[in-house]
Design a protein around this motif. Structure first.
Motif, short mmCIF file in Angstrom:
data_model
loop_
_atom_site.label_atom_id
_atom_site.label_comp_id
_atom_site.label_asym_id
_atom_site.label_seq_id
_atom_site.Cartn_x
_atom_site.Cartn_y
_atom_site.Cartn_z
N ASP A 173 34.48 77.41 29.46
CA ASP A 173 33.48 78.37 29.93
C ASP A 173 32.97 79.14 28.71
OD1 ASP A 173 31.91 80.12 31.30
OD2 ASP A 173 33.55 81.30 32.13
N VAL A 174 31.74 78.86 28.30
CA VAL A 174 31.17 79.50 27.12
C VAL A 174 30.92 80.98 27.40
CG1 VAL A 174 29.18 79.63 25.59
CG2 VAL A 174 30.14 77.41 26.19
N THR A 175 31.44 81.82 26.50
CA THR A 175 31.23 83.27 26.64
C THR A 175 30.27 83.81 25.60
OG1 THR A 175 33.22 83.64 25.31
CG2 THR A 175 33.47 83.67 27.72
N ASN A 176 30.03 83.04 24.54
CA ASN A 176 29.04 83.42 23.53
C ASN A 176 28.55 82.14 22.87
OD1 ASN A 176 27.97 84.18 20.80
ND2 ASN A 176 28.47 86.24 21.53
N GLU A 177 27.27 81.85 23.05
CA GLU A 177 26.71 80.59 22.55
C GLU A 177 26.51 80.60 21.04
OE1 GLU A 177 25.77 76.83 22.80
OE2 GLU A 177 25.85 77.87 24.72
N LEU A 178 26.20 81.78 20.47
CA LEU A 178 25.88 81.86 19.04
C LEU A 178 27.13 81.93 18.18
CD1 LEU A 178 22.84 84.35 19.15
CD2 LEU A 178 22.81 81.84 18.99
N LEU A 179 28.17 82.58 18.67
CA LEU A 179 29.36 82.76 17.83
C LEU A 179 29.96 81.45 17.34
CD1 LEU A 179 31.22 84.89 16.58
CD2 LEU A 179 32.51 84.91 18.73
N PRO A 180 30.26 80.40 18.06
CA PRO A 180 30.35 80.34 19.53
C PRO A 180 31.74 80.78 19.97
CG PRO A 180 30.79 78.18 18.63
CD PRO A 180 30.54 79.09 17.44
N ALA A 181 31.86 80.99 21.28
CA ALA A 181 33.16 81.32 21.86
C ALA A 181 33.23 80.74 23.26
CB ALA A 181 33.36 82.84 21.92
N ALA A 182 34.41 80.26 23.62
CA ALA A 182 34.58 79.69 24.96
C ALA A 182 36.01 79.92 25.43
CB ALA A 182 34.28 78.19 24.96
#
Length: 271
Positions: A38-47
């Motif tokens: 579940d992606v929580t930040n697309e730019l960082l990115p974080a999932a």
């Protein structure tokens, strides 16, 4: 490309299937378990990574539009790169394969292992062990080597006189005897040349657990034969250890040289 697209491509390069439904990427790691990203930040990115029961399949395919919410998902970790996400999938797949193998060995659902009855031994790496033949143990040590779950099988045969010697030495002792005392006694027996050291035989290292389960019935059938070969060294006792009695048995004077307070006849004990 999005995080999901990059991750799906990286997983595909590893031969791992994945699918995206709504805002979640699903990776089946066994017939009953899947990983959910579940992606929580697309730019960082974080999932976030969740482990969940996989939806039932129909004719080998996932049921289309299955209601994912009815399957409980447990948050286990978070990742911040595609490489970390792939490593997490590989780790979970390895863990799942190990759990399945241990369960198969311990439960023997198809009754393929003959008289072998495995139990899991606490510690790292994971070990399952069974008594084998008359005086042997069969160990299967399971670990992750270079990212790949690996099982190493070893048969260990003990001197057939060891149990009798321990019984004689511990006869009349009240209460439980801990492992340290047993190890010290065995050390005494070895030091005095009353028993042979344990004999070991390698039975292979396996990364293909299906192959291991295929050969296990053969191993179960032949452990008694191998034990006999490993322990059939009575004629070499004198050559290895010198004279230990006319019939090779422990004599009364030898037995009286031992006690249970941690000392033998000369005041020392091998450790």
């Amino acid at each position: 490309m999005s995080f999901y697209e990059d991750l799906a491509a990286a997983l595909d390069a590893e031969g791992i299937e994945s699918r995206v439904n709504d805002d979640t990427l699903f990776v089946p790691i066994s017939s009953g378990v899947e990983i959910q990203f579940d992606v929580t930040n697309e730019l960082l990115p974080a999932a976030n990574i969740y482990i969940a029961a996989a939806p039932e399949s129909c004719a080998g395919e996932m049921i289309p539009d299955a209601d994912e919410e009815e399957f409980e998902a447990v948050l286990v970790s978070a990742v911040f790169s595609v490489d970390a996400a792939v490593d997490a999938v590989l780790d979970h797949m390895a863990t799942d394969a190990i759990v399945d193998l241990v369960d198969e060995l311990v439960t023997d659902p198809d009754g393929r292992f003959g008289d072998l009855q495995f139990t899991a031994i606490e510690g790292e790496p994971i070990t399952v062990r069974s008594l084998a033949a008359e005086n042997s143990e069969l160990d299967i040590v399971i670990d992750i080597v270079d990212g790949e779950p690996t099982a190493t099988v070893t048969l260990t045969a003990f001197d057939p006189d060891l149990e009798a010697l321990l019984d004689d030495q511990l006869n009349g002792v009240d209460g439980p005897v801990d492992d340290e005392v047993i190890e010290e006694l065995i050390g005494c027996f070895l030091d005095e040349g009353l028993i042979l050291p344990e004999q070991t035989m390698g039975l292979g290292t396996y990364t293909d657990f299906s192959r291991l389960l295929t050969v296990m019935p053969f191993i179960a059938e032949h452990v008694a034969e191998w034990e006999e070969d490993l322990t059939n060294t009575a004629d070499d006792y004198d050559a290895l250890f010198g004279d230990i009695g006319d019939d090779g048995d422990m004599v009364e004077d030898d037995l009286e040289a031992f006690d249970l307070d941690g000392n033998d006849g000369d005041g020392s004990l091998p450790r």
